[in-house]
Design a protein around this motif. Structure first.
Motif, PDB file in Angstrom:
ATOM      1  N   HIS A   1       0.404  -2.382   2.598  1.00 38.72           N
ATOM      2  CA  HIS A   1       0.155  -1.102   1.658  1.00 38.72           C
ATOM      3  C   HIS A   1      -1.225  -0.476   2.248  1.00 38.72           C
ATOM      4  O   HIS A   1      -1.936  -1.062   3.079  1.00 38.72           O
ATOM      5  N   TRP A   2      -1.733   0.464   1.833  1.00 39.50           N
ATOM      6  CA  TRP A   2      -2.885   1.253   2.133  1.00 39.50           C
ATOM      7  C   TRP A   2      -3.359   1.824   0.958  1.00 39.50           C
ATOM      8  O   TRP A   2      -2.861   2.440  -0.156  1.00 39.50           O
TER       9      TRP A   2
ATOM     10  N   SER B   1     -10.063  -5.372  -2.542  1.00 37.58           N
ATOM     11  CA  SER B   1      -8.412  -5.949  -3.006  1.00 37.58           C
ATOM     12  C   SER B   1      -8.501  -7.401  -3.124  1.00 37.58           C
ATOM     13  O   SER B   1      -8.997  -8.174  -2.293  1.00 37.58           O
TER      14      SER B   1
ATOM     15  N   PRO C   1      -1.018  -6.895   1.686  1.00 36.86           N
ATOM     16  CA  PRO C   1      -0.105  -7.270   0.612  1.00 36.86           C
ATOM     17  C   PRO C   1      -0.392  -6.713  -0.787  1.00 36.86           C
ATOM     18  O   PRO C   1       0.450  -6.580  -1.638  1.00 36.86           O
ATOM     19  N   ASP C   2      -1.583  -6.188  -0.577  1.00 38.13           N
ATOM     20  CA  ASP C   2      -2.120  -5.786  -1.926  1.00 38.13           C
ATOM     21  C   ASP C   2      -1.656  -4.603  -2.498  1.00 38.13           C
ATOM     22  O   ASP C   2      -1.563  -3.511  -1.703  1.00 38.13           O
ATOM     23  N   LYS C   3      -1.073  -4.435  -3.873  1.00 33.90           N
ATOM     24  CA  LYS C   3      -0.337  -3.246  -4.195  1.00 33.90           C
ATOM     25  C   LYS C   3      -1.626  -2.236  -4.981  1.00 33.90           C
ATOM     26  O   LYS C   3      -0.966  -1.255  -5.537  1.00 33.90           O
ATOM     27  N   ARG C   4      -2.680  -2.976  -5.029  1.00 33.12           N
ATOM     28  CA  ARG C   4      -3.870  -1.953  -5.705  1.00 33.12           C
ATOM     29  C   ARG C   4      -5.115  -2.645  -5.198  1.00 33.12           C
ATOM     30  O   ARG C   4      -5.162  -3.509  -4.861  1.00 33.12           O
TER      31      ARG C   4
ATOM     32  N   GLU D   1      -4.038   2.340  -7.938  1.00 30.87           N
ATOM     33  CA  GLU D   1      -2.567   1.773  -7.155  1.00 30.87           C
ATOM     34  C   GLU D   1      -2.882   2.412  -5.830  1.00 30.87           C
ATOM     35  O   GLU D   1      -3.338   3.284  -5.327  1.00 30.87           O
ATOM     36  N   ALA D   2      -2.046   1.558  -4.936  1.00 33.40           N
ATOM     37  CA  ALA D   2      -2.178   1.906  -3.544  1.00 33.40           C
ATOM     38  C   ALA D   2      -1.167   2.650  -3.100  1.00 33.40           C
ATOM     39  O   ALA D   2      -0.384   3.453  -3.781  1.00 33.40           O
ATOM     40  N   ASP D   3      -1.122   2.938  -1.616  1.00 32.90           N
ATOM     41  CA  ASP D   3       0.021   3.875  -1.194  1.00 32.90           C
ATOM     42  C   ASP D   3      -0.034   5.258  -1.611  1.00 32.90           C
ATOM     43  O   ASP D   3       1.155   5.912  -1.930  1.00 32.90           O
TER      44      ASP D   3
END
Length: 558
Positions: free
Chosen positions: A469-470, A493, A523-526, A546-548
């Motif tokens: 994720h980013w 994160s 792997p972090d989604k946020r 929130e990520a991405d």
């Protein structure tokens, strides 16, 4: 047993052995960083001649920036000229602007934008110097620099003379040869100022100037006198004034190649590091109303062996996630790519050998460098455009070279070199020069555009396989400059931990990258916390982001 049966049995045993070896060894590991090549119709032409005039081997800047604010990063290449006249008297010398149309397509809009150029151009620096929301372009060149104002309708106007930047003939050092520029708000007044990095005192010749050299190649910089850099303060009315002497820049004569901007001592004032070619590097510490040059006392004037190196491009950015900007630069074969780690006490430690970079880079030659997290694992990697400064092969020194990405192995501070593994051998080796970085296709992975002398430019699309994720932070200053250049960003994160980065467009060699501040989150989604410290001193905090996605942050006015 018959001979034929023996042969069959031997073959069966060999087959079983190979099968077993394949089972136990498994498939070849997939590189965690991987690029795919995409062509673009531009070729750098520096008018190389048998006389081997120095500018011929130094050209090649490129910028990635969203000139029309449509959300898709565009590409601008600067180009050479007739070396005898320093004029673009043929179409092959034109600078080129390519509009990003999405889906991997780029359209040449140079003529419509008015950006073909006129002189022998070396470098480019982009930023919104008048805070109108659209990025402008500074082009550095031989005896001539150009400032293009973005008209916000797809066109640009040459405002060099009007802005007070047309005077490049110095009464003491002669006509100035600029390699690059760096946009930086040195006095934190909300207006971007301009540092111009100048190189050598050079004059055209139709005969080799250094024919006495064993190689009869381009002259070593030791045979030229240096030049001071220039600093221009932004007056806020579209004009600039030369404060090079007043701010302590002019008194330091060097042979400048690259500039990086960061607040290395976290005192709220941006500092500047300049690489010099075959001479001491410069670290200009910002005192608020002037700079003091502290490279020697800070430990970054020379590498640890004390020898001069051909300092080329660099990036001035935190590589070990301790909140302190570090310095990574590149040089030529047998000189290594020095890495200086910031200890937080005004000093830097040469970590080139300890990190493994010395052994990895000893036989490489580099020009451009950029620190970005290409596999989005939370650690910045180092991309280097490679190629020798000379044009003639020397023992053990390849002239044409493939680019390389050095992947950070994380907290232990070591690196691994990925060339073929990263797909960077998809094109022939070349004398690569400039490099710019940005997410060209909006997939959250940083792509790279590179140039090479007398070769087509290269787009390297990031196809790294890890589903990491980013988070990108796009800044809009109000009290600070509109681009937020100089703002420090901290992201925390759960798994990736705490990371630091800052906003700057000064990256690489003679190049510029004007994108959001990028973070890989693994792997972090946020992100639990995003904290921005603006040049004005304002601190802005967001939680549970929130990520991405690209998050645009506007500086609070209060």
């Amino acid at each position: 047993m018959r001979a034929g049966s023996t042969a069959v049995l031997s073959g069966a045993i060999l087959l079983l052995a190979c099968t077993a070896a394949a089972v136990f060894s498994g498939p070849a590991p997939v590189s965690p960083i991987r690029f795919s090549f995409q062509a673009i119709p531009f070729q750098l032409d520096s008018d190389e001649t048998p006389a081997k005039n120095a500018p011929e081997t130094m050209a090649g800047g490129v910028a990635i920036f969203d000139y029309n604010r449509d959300g898709r990063p565009d590409i601008y290449f600067v180009n050479g000229a007739n070396i005898a006249t320093l004029q673009k008297d043929a179409l092959r010398y034109r600078n080129r602007l390519f509009r990003n149309d999405g889906n991997g397509a780029f359209t040449d809009v140079t003529d419509a934008a008015g950006l073909a150029g006129t002189g022998f151009d070396i470098g480019v620096a982009v930023a919104d110097y008048d805070n109108d929301g659209y990025p402008d372009i500074f082009v550095a060149g031989v005896y001539r620099n150009t400032l293009y104002h973005n008209n916000r309708n797809g066109t640009f106007t040459d405002v060099t003379a009007k802005a007070g930047l047309a005077h490049t003939n110095d009464p003491e050092f002669g006509p100035l040869w600029a390699v690059t520029g760096a946009w930086v708000d040195v006095n934190n007044d909300g207006l971007l100022d301009l540092l111009v990095v100048n190189y050598l005192q050079w004059q055209y010749s139709d005969k080799p100037l250094c024919a006495f050299q064993t190689s009869a190649d381009y002259c070593h910089p030791r045979y030229y006198k240096g030049q001071p850099n220039s600093l221009y303060l932004n007056n806020g009315d579209g004009t600039f004034r030369d404060v090079s002497a007043q701010w302590g820049i002019r008194s330091h004569v060097g042979k400048g190649m690259g500039a990086g901007v960061a607040d290395y001592d976290l005192d709220g004032r941006p500092d500047i590091f300049v690489t010099n070619d075959g001479y001491y590097n410069s670290l200009f510490h910002n005192l608020g109303d002037k700079f003091e040059e502290v490279a020697m006392t800070a430990g970054v004037a020379l590498p640890e062996d004390g020898n001069f190196v051909s300092g080329m491009g660099l990036d001035f950015r935190d590589v070990n996630n301790d909140g302190l900007p570090d310095i990574a630069l590149v040089a030529l074969n047998n000189q290594t790519f020095p890495l200086y780690l910031n200890d937080g006490k005004g000093l830097f430690r040469d970590a080139t050998a300890q990190s493994g970079l010395r052994a990895l880079t000893l036989h490489m030659a580099g020009f451009g460098a950029g620190l970005f997290d290409f596999d989005n694992d939370g650690w910045k990697d180092l991309f280097v455009t490679r190629g020798h400064v000379g044009s003639l092969p020397q023992p053990g020194q390849a002239v044409d070279q493939h680019n390389t990405v050095f992947r950070s192995l994380g907290a232990d501070g070591r690196w691994e070199a990925l060339t073929e593994e990263a797909g960077l051998n998809a094109t022939p080796p070349a004398r690569h020069r400039g490099c710019a970085f940005g997410d060209l296709d909006g997939d959250g992975k940083i792509d790279v555009v590179t140039t090479a002398l007398s070769r087509p430019a290269e787009i390297w699309m990031n196809r790294s396989p890890a589903p990491a994720h980013w988070l990108d932070i796009a800044l809009e200053g109000t009290k600070s400059n509109r681009d937020g250049i100089g703002a420090r960003v901290k992201v925390t994160s759960q798994t990736a931990g705490t990371q630091y980065n800052h906003m700057t467009t000064s990256v690489g060699y003679a190049s510029s990258s004007d994108g959001p501040v990028h973070f890989g989150l693994g792997p972090d989604k946020r992100a639990q916390v995003v904290e921005v410290t603006w040049p004005s001193g304002t601190v802005q905090v967001l939680k549970n982001v929130e990520a991405d996605r690209v998050v645009t942050l506007k500086e609070p006015r209060k």
